[in-house]
Write a protein that holds these residues in place. Structure first.
Motif, PDB file in Angstrom:
ATOM      1  N   SER A 183       3.006 -11.519  -2.339  1.00  9.69           N
ATOM      2  CA  SER A 183       2.517 -10.391  -1.548  1.00  9.69           C
ATOM      3  C   SER A 183       2.179 -10.767  -0.111  1.00  9.69           C
ATOM      4  CB  SER A 183       1.272  -9.789  -2.212  1.00  9.69           C
ATOM      5  OG  SER A 183       0.184 -10.706  -2.144  1.00  9.69           O
ATOM      6  N   GLY A 184       1.954 -12.056   0.126  1.00 10.92           N
ATOM      7  CA  GLY A 184       1.524 -12.495   1.448  1.00 10.92           C
ATOM      8  C   GLY A 184       0.029 -12.378   1.662  1.00 10.92           C
ATOM      9  N   LEU A 185      -0.680 -11.836   0.673  1.00  8.92           N
ATOM     10  CA  LEU A 185      -2.133 -11.700   0.771  1.00  8.92           C
ATOM     11  C   LEU A 185      -2.810 -12.996   0.348  1.00  8.92           C
ATOM     12  CD1 LEU A 185      -2.502  -8.165  -0.851  1.00  8.92           C
ATOM     13  CD2 LEU A 185      -2.612  -8.717   1.590  1.00  8.92           C
ATOM     14  N   LYS A 186      -4.013 -13.195   0.886  1.00  8.37           N
ATOM     15  CA  LYS A 186      -4.782 -14.376   0.516  1.00  8.37           C
ATOM     16  C   LYS A 186      -6.260 -14.026   0.473  1.00  8.37           C
ATOM     17  CE  LYS A 186      -4.949 -16.170   5.275  1.00  8.37           C
ATOM     18  NZ  LYS A 186      -4.352 -14.944   5.852  1.00  8.37           N
ATOM     19  N   ILE A 187      -7.026 -14.859  -0.179  1.00  8.14           N
ATOM     20  CA  ILE A 187      -8.468 -14.648  -0.254  1.00  8.14           C
ATOM     21  C   ILE A 187      -9.057 -14.677   1.156  1.00  8.14           C
ATOM     22  CG2 ILE A 187     -10.629 -15.692  -1.044  1.00  8.14           C
ATOM     23  CD1 ILE A 187      -9.268 -16.029  -3.670  1.00  8.14           C
ATOM     24  N   GLY A 188      -9.913 -13.701   1.437  1.00  9.18           N
ATOM     25  CA  GLY A 188     -10.524 -13.591   2.760  1.00  9.18           C
ATOM     26  C   GLY A 188      -9.866 -12.563   3.644  1.00  9.18           C
ATOM     27  N   ASP A 189      -8.665 -12.104   3.267  1.00 13.31           N
ATOM     28  CA  ASP A 189      -8.007 -11.067   4.059  1.00 13.31           C
ATOM     29  C   ASP A 189      -8.814  -9.771   3.997  1.00 13.31           C
ATOM     30  OD1 ASP A 189      -5.954 -12.735   4.728  1.00 13.31           O
ATOM     31  OD2 ASP A 189      -4.442 -11.787   3.462  1.00 13.31           O
ATOM     32  N   ARG A 190      -8.949  -9.114   5.141  1.00 11.13           N
ATOM     33  CA  ARG A 190      -9.653  -7.839   5.185  1.00 11.13           C
ATOM     34  C   ARG A 190      -8.629  -6.717   5.016  1.00 11.13           C
ATOM     35  NH1 ARG A 190     -12.706  -5.144   9.838  1.00 11.13           N
ATOM     36  NH2 ARG A 190     -11.237  -6.366  11.039  1.00 11.13           N
ATOM     37  N   VAL A 191      -8.891  -5.840   4.058  1.00  8.57           N
ATOM     38  CA  VAL A 191      -7.931  -4.783   3.735  1.00  8.57           C
ATOM     39  C   VAL A 191      -8.649  -3.464   3.493  1.00  8.57           C
ATOM     40  CG1 VAL A 191      -6.250  -6.394   2.725  1.00  8.57           C
ATOM     41  CG2 VAL A 191      -7.982  -5.325   1.259  1.00  8.57           C
ATOM     42  N   GLY A 192      -7.862  -2.394   3.453  1.00 10.43           N
ATOM     43  CA  GLY A 192      -8.399  -1.071   3.181  1.00 10.43           C
ATOM     44  C   GLY A 192      -7.782  -0.463   1.934  1.00 10.43           C
ATOM     45  N   ILE A 193      -8.571   0.349   1.249  1.00 16.95           N
ATOM     46  CA  ILE A 193      -8.102   1.131   0.097  1.00 16.95           C
ATOM     47  C   ILE A 193      -8.159   2.595   0.500  1.00 16.95           C
ATOM     48  CG2 ILE A 193      -8.587   1.809  -2.295  1.00 16.95           C
ATOM     49  CD1 ILE A 193      -9.742  -0.990  -2.730  1.00 16.95           C
ATOM     50  N   LYS A 194      -7.041   3.311   0.339  1.00 15.74           N
ATOM     51  CA  LYS A 194      -6.874   4.647   0.879  1.00 15.74           C
ATOM     52  C   LYS A 194      -6.970   5.717  -0.212  1.00 15.74           C
ATOM     53  CE  LYS A 194      -2.765   3.582   2.444  1.00 15.74           C
ATOM     54  NZ  LYS A 194      -2.703   2.224   1.875  1.00 15.74           N
ATOM     55  N   TRP A 195      -6.830   6.994   0.220  1.00 17.29           N
ATOM     56  CA  TRP A 195      -6.786   8.139  -0.706  1.00 17.29           C
ATOM     57  C   TRP A 195      -5.776   7.887  -1.816  1.00 17.29           C
ATOM     58  CZ3 TRP A 195      -8.797  12.642  -2.350  1.00 17.29           C
ATOM     59  CH2 TRP A 195      -7.959  13.605  -2.925  1.00 17.29           C
ATOM     60  N   LEU A 196      -4.561   7.536  -1.425  1.00 15.08           N
ATOM     61  CA  LEU A 196      -3.590   7.091  -2.416  1.00 15.08           C
ATOM     62  C   LEU A 196      -3.868   5.628  -2.709  1.00 15.08           C
ATOM     63  CD1 LEU A 196      -0.325   8.803  -1.108  1.00 15.08           C
ATOM     64  CD2 LEU A 196      -1.658   9.427  -3.125  1.00 15.08           C
ATOM     65  N   SER A 197      -4.529   5.402  -3.821  1.00 17.30           N
ATOM     66  CA  SER A 197      -4.794   4.016  -4.208  1.00 17.30           C
ATOM     67  C   SER A 197      -3.484   3.285  -4.452  1.00 17.30           C
ATOM     68  CB  SER A 197      -5.658   3.993  -5.471  1.00 17.30           C
ATOM     69  OG  SER A 197      -5.770   2.692  -5.984  1.00 17.30           O
ATOM     70  N   SER A 198      -2.505   4.029  -4.996  1.00 20.19           N
ATOM     71  CA  SER A 198      -1.209   3.425  -5.276  1.00 20.19           C
ATOM     72  C   SER A 198      -0.151   4.513  -5.365  1.00 20.19           C
ATOM     73  CB  SER A 198      -1.256   2.643  -6.594  1.00 20.19           C
ATOM     74  OG  SER A 198       0.000   2.040  -6.877  1.00 20.19           O
ATOM     75  N   VAL A 199       1.081   4.164  -5.001  1.00 19.84           N
ATOM     76  CA  VAL A 199       2.232   5.031  -5.242  1.00 19.84           C
ATOM     77  C   VAL A 199       3.292   4.206  -5.961  1.00 19.84           C
ATOM     78  CG1 VAL A 199       1.793   6.518  -3.258  1.00 19.84           C
ATOM     79  CG2 VAL A 199       3.259   4.505  -2.983  1.00 19.84           C
TER      80      VAL A 199
END
Length: 364
Positions: free
Chosen positions: A89-105
């Motif tokens: 995914s390219g994500l790592k611990i410590g990355d700042r992210v957002g969760i939106k209205w659509l949690s998932s599609v």
């Protein structure tokens, strides 16, 4: 980065009596990420009118919200644990992210493949049958959490994940061009004041903001060229006086686009009257009843060659784009920070319609 210590329990806010304005702070287990998921330690969550509608079961077309639902859909925090299968995914611990209205599609249906995530046939909605962001730890799919730019403070980022994304996509769908007139109805609200800034400062549009007179300062500060106080016009003249005034402000022909951020049928009934030839009304705010738009008769559309379209949130690319507007300082959400315990009172303010800008919960 070392893996942060993750507690067993967390604070969350639930809808304890769905159908009423009532929330309760409770203690819940911290969830564990499954395949393809990340665990996010949330620090902030915006509060949206959609949360109010879900809590009160105001949208009659939806199944009632279950008791104990964790609401919220504008969450910002840092990833503290990666689930299996997230290595690519390219994500790592410590990355700042957002969760939106659509949690998932699903990403596989035709709407998703066309970039219309809001029309996904198999979505998960954050805060509605999926645990939302009014909690300290939440799960998000690795493919759909949104990176937060480094230069953007978390409290300011939260409203951009729904309010900002929704109006940005709506403005794009209006097809209005720099130098053209756009009317923003509900211009001093959580969506509206961001729409004014994006339109005037980010897209070069000339903005007429419409709202209650108490919000004039915020609307003009956000970049509106003109402000129209809805309380100064009669409510029993089929919108003739206010539409004549708006048309005169927009060069005597009317607006090229009207963005309806308000969730009132009256706002929609007036909207088509504000348009010039070949103009577009964009529907964003969702009224809680199903009353049709009074002026949406075929003769009007034939005579003006005008259009009406809807817009539901946006896709991942658009989410990143609108966050960049905020990171660059072009958009500065007007918000007030509140604690989790005050959410019921915040919803009562929201119900009254006098709230300016946005509320962001401090989840600490």
């Amino acid at each position: 980065m070392a893996t942060p210590e993750i507690p067993e329990k967390q604070k969350a806010v639930i809808y304890d009596r769905p159908g009423t304005v009532s929330t309760k702070v409770v203690e819940l287990d911290v969830p564990k990420p499954g395949a393809g998921e990340v665990l996010v330690h949330l620090t902030h969550s915006g509060v949206c009118h959609s949360d109010y509608s879900i809590m009160t079961n105001g949208w009659k077309g939806l199944h009632p919200t279950p008791p104990g639902q964790v609401g919220g859909h504008e969450g910002v925090g840092k990833i503290v644990k990666l689930g299996p299968g997230t290595e690519s995914s390219g994500l790592k611990i410590g990355d700042r992210v957002g969760i939106k209205w659509l949690s998932s599609v699903c990403t596989n249906c035709q709407p998703c493949q066309a970039g219309l995530d809001g029309a996904c046939v198999n979505p998960k909605i954050s805060g509605y049958y999926t645990p939302g962001t009014f909690q300290q730890y939440a799960l998000g799919p690795a493919h759909y959490v949104t990176p937060i730019p480094d230069g953007l403070e978390s409290g300011a980022a939260a409203p951009m994940l729904c309010a900002g994304l929704t109006v940005y996509t709506g403005l794009k769908r209006s097809n209005a061009r720099p130098g053209q007139w756009v009317v923003i109805s509900g211009a001093g609200g959580g969506l509206g004041h961001i729409a004014v800034q994006l339109a005037a400062k980010g897209m070069g549009l000339r903005v007429i903001g419409i709202d209650h007179g108490s919000k004039e300062g915020l609307v003009k500060e956000s970049g509106a060229e003109y402000f129209v106080d809805i309380t100064k016009f009669p409510v029993d003249d089929d919108g003739k006086a206010i539409s004549a005034h708006v048309i005169s402000l927009a060069g005597g022909l009317g607006a090229h686009a009207v963005i309806v951020c308000a969730s009132s049928n009256a706002a929609y009934a007036q909207s088509v009257k504000f348009l010039r030839f070949n103009g577009t009304v964009v529907c964003l705010g969702v009224p809680e009843d199903k009353q049709p738009i009074a002026t949406a008769c075929p003769a009007t559309f034939v005579a003006k060659n005008c259009h009406i379209t809807g817009s539901a949130v946006g896709n991942q690319t658009e989410a990143k784009e609108v966050l960049e507007f905020a990171a660059r300082g072009i958009v500065k959400p007007h918000f007030r920070t509140e604690k989790m315990d005050n959410l019921t009172r915040v919803f009562e303010e929201l119900k009254g319609g006098k709230l300016q800008g946005r509320i962001v919960l401090d989840l600490s």
